[in-house]
Design a protein around this motif. Structure first.
Motif, short mmCIF file in Angstrom:
data_model
loop_
_atom_site.label_atom_id
_atom_site.label_comp_id
_atom_site.label_asym_id
_atom_site.label_seq_id
_atom_site.Cartn_x
_atom_site.Cartn_y
_atom_site.Cartn_z
N LEU A 1 26.50 -12.73 -4.15
CA LEU A 1 28.05 -12.75 -3.28
C LEU A 1 28.15 -14.11 -4.17
N GLU A 2 27.34 -15.47 -3.96
CA GLU A 2 27.53 -16.16 -4.60
C GLU A 2 27.92 -16.42 -6.30
N GLU A 3 27.19 -15.62 -6.42
CA GLU A 3 27.42 -15.77 -8.57
C GLU A 3 28.76 -14.62 -8.79
N ARG A 4 28.56 -13.90 -8.03
CA ARG A 4 30.41 -12.68 -8.00
C ARG A 4 31.75 -13.46 -8.01
N ARG A 5 31.19 -14.61 -6.45
CA ARG A 5 32.29 -15.65 -6.10
C ARG A 5 32.72 -17.05 -7.57
N LEU B 1 37.11 -7.12 -14.82
CA LEU B 1 35.66 -6.22 -15.36
C LEU B 1 34.61 -6.36 -16.29
N TRP B 2 34.57 -7.39 -16.41
CA TRP B 2 33.60 -8.43 -17.20
C TRP B 2 32.58 -8.67 -15.77
N ALA B 3 32.95 -9.48 -15.63
CA ALA B 3 31.59 -9.85 -14.15
C ALA B 3 31.73 -8.60 -13.56
N GLU B 4 32.80 -7.95 -12.79
CA GLU B 4 32.11 -6.43 -12.42
C GLU B 4 31.23 -5.96 -13.10
N ARG B 5 30.62 -5.35 -14.50
CA ARG B 5 30.57 -5.13 -15.33
C ARG B 5 28.92 -5.45 -15.48
N TYR B 6 28.92 -6.97 -15.38
CA TYR B 6 27.69 -7.57 -15.47
C TYR B 6 27.54 -7.52 -14.11
N LEU B 7 27.69 -7.65 -13.08
CA LEU B 7 27.01 -7.79 -11.92
C LEU B 7 26.67 -6.83 -11.26
N GLU B 8 26.81 -4.92 -11.93
CA GLU B 8 26.18 -4.24 -11.34
C GLU B 8 24.88 -3.74 -12.01
N GLY B 9 25.35 -4.37 -13.24
CA GLY B 9 23.09 -4.45 -14.01
C GLY B 9 22.40 -5.46 -13.18
N GLN C 1 19.56 -1.78 0.35
CA GLN C 1 20.48 -1.47 1.42
C GLN C 1 21.65 -2.60 0.97
N TRP C 2 20.71 -3.44 0.76
CA TRP C 2 22.47 -4.90 0.38
C TRP C 2 23.14 -4.62 -0.88
N SER C 3 24.41 -4.94 -0.96
CA SER C 3 25.10 -4.73 -2.01
C SER C 3 26.05 -6.14 -2.14
N LEU C 4 26.48 -6.12 -3.06
CA LEU C 4 28.15 -6.97 -3.56
C LEU C 4 28.76 -7.51 -2.41
N THR C 5 29.62 -6.05 -1.59
CA THR C 5 30.91 -6.34 -0.91
C THR C 5 30.14 -6.76 0.66
#
Length: 212
Positions: A93-97, A174-182, A208-212
């Protein structure tokens, strides 16, 4: 520069500010995203292997990005699986922010700039018609064309500011989402490797943990 601002009228300075701010944000975000470490196949295999053997040297040599997440997982390898999931979930979550920071402001500039340009055009057309109303001589097409050209100038610049800002904002998102999914997929595999589970079997359980 003075002639350029004069042609845009009172909306020249706000549009100039939007363009400078948008450019600064794009360059700052580009510097952040270019520093992201790609997740190659060899690096992913090494990361999973390190988790199978609990190789803590990866904690010492890890850098930023996904390598930091791997180091975090290895440092907390002695915790129960549920607590490791919470630690990784908080880090993701911190990385996504961090990656999505300033993107809303960039998109706001992309929405605001054409509105400012349109407002400048409307104000310019009001001034043009006011001048035409005060003319004693016949109104010629050349006179109308000159006034319309100046009035539409701000709309053109508003679009020139908005298009790169919107494209960069969406592209970085989009770049961030693709990177975080990987990253999430890799850390899922590493998390299972710590528990000695087979990773390539169909139907393997996933944390079960996720980005959301």
């Amino acid at each position: 520069m003075a002639a350029w601002l004069a042609l845009m009228g009172p909306l020249g300075w706000p549009l100039a500010l939007c363009s400078l701010l948008g450019l600064a944000l794009i360059l700052e975000r580009l510097a952040v995203f270019l520093r992201l470490q790609p997740i190659g196949a060899a690096a992913a295999r090494a990361a999973v292997g390190a988790c199978r053997t609990c190789d803590r040297e990866h904690c010492q040599a890890a850098g930023g990005g996904w390598r930091y997440g791997l180091a975090l997982l290895l440092r907390h390898s002695g915790l129960p699986a549920g607590q490791r999931e919470e630690v990784l979930g908080c880090w993701l979550l911190e990385e996504r922010r961090r990656l999505n920071r300033q993107l809303r402001l960039l998109q706001l500039i992309g929405v605001l700039a054409p509105m400012l340009g349109l407002l400048g055009t409307v104000l310019g057309m009001l001034g043009m018609f006011e001048n035409i109303a005060g003319q004693d001589r016949p109104v010629t097409p050349a006179l109308l064309a000159d006034g319309l050209w100046q009035a539409l100038y701000t709309t053109v610049w508003g679009l020139l500011v908005a298009i790169p800002a919107l494209a960069a904002g969406q592209g970085f998102a989009l770049w961030a989402e693709r990177y975080l999914e990987g990253v999430q997929a890799l850390l899922n595999r590493c998390h299972l490797a710590l528990d000695g589970l087979e990773l390539d079997l169909p139907g393997s359980a996933q944390p079960q943990w996720s980005l959301t």
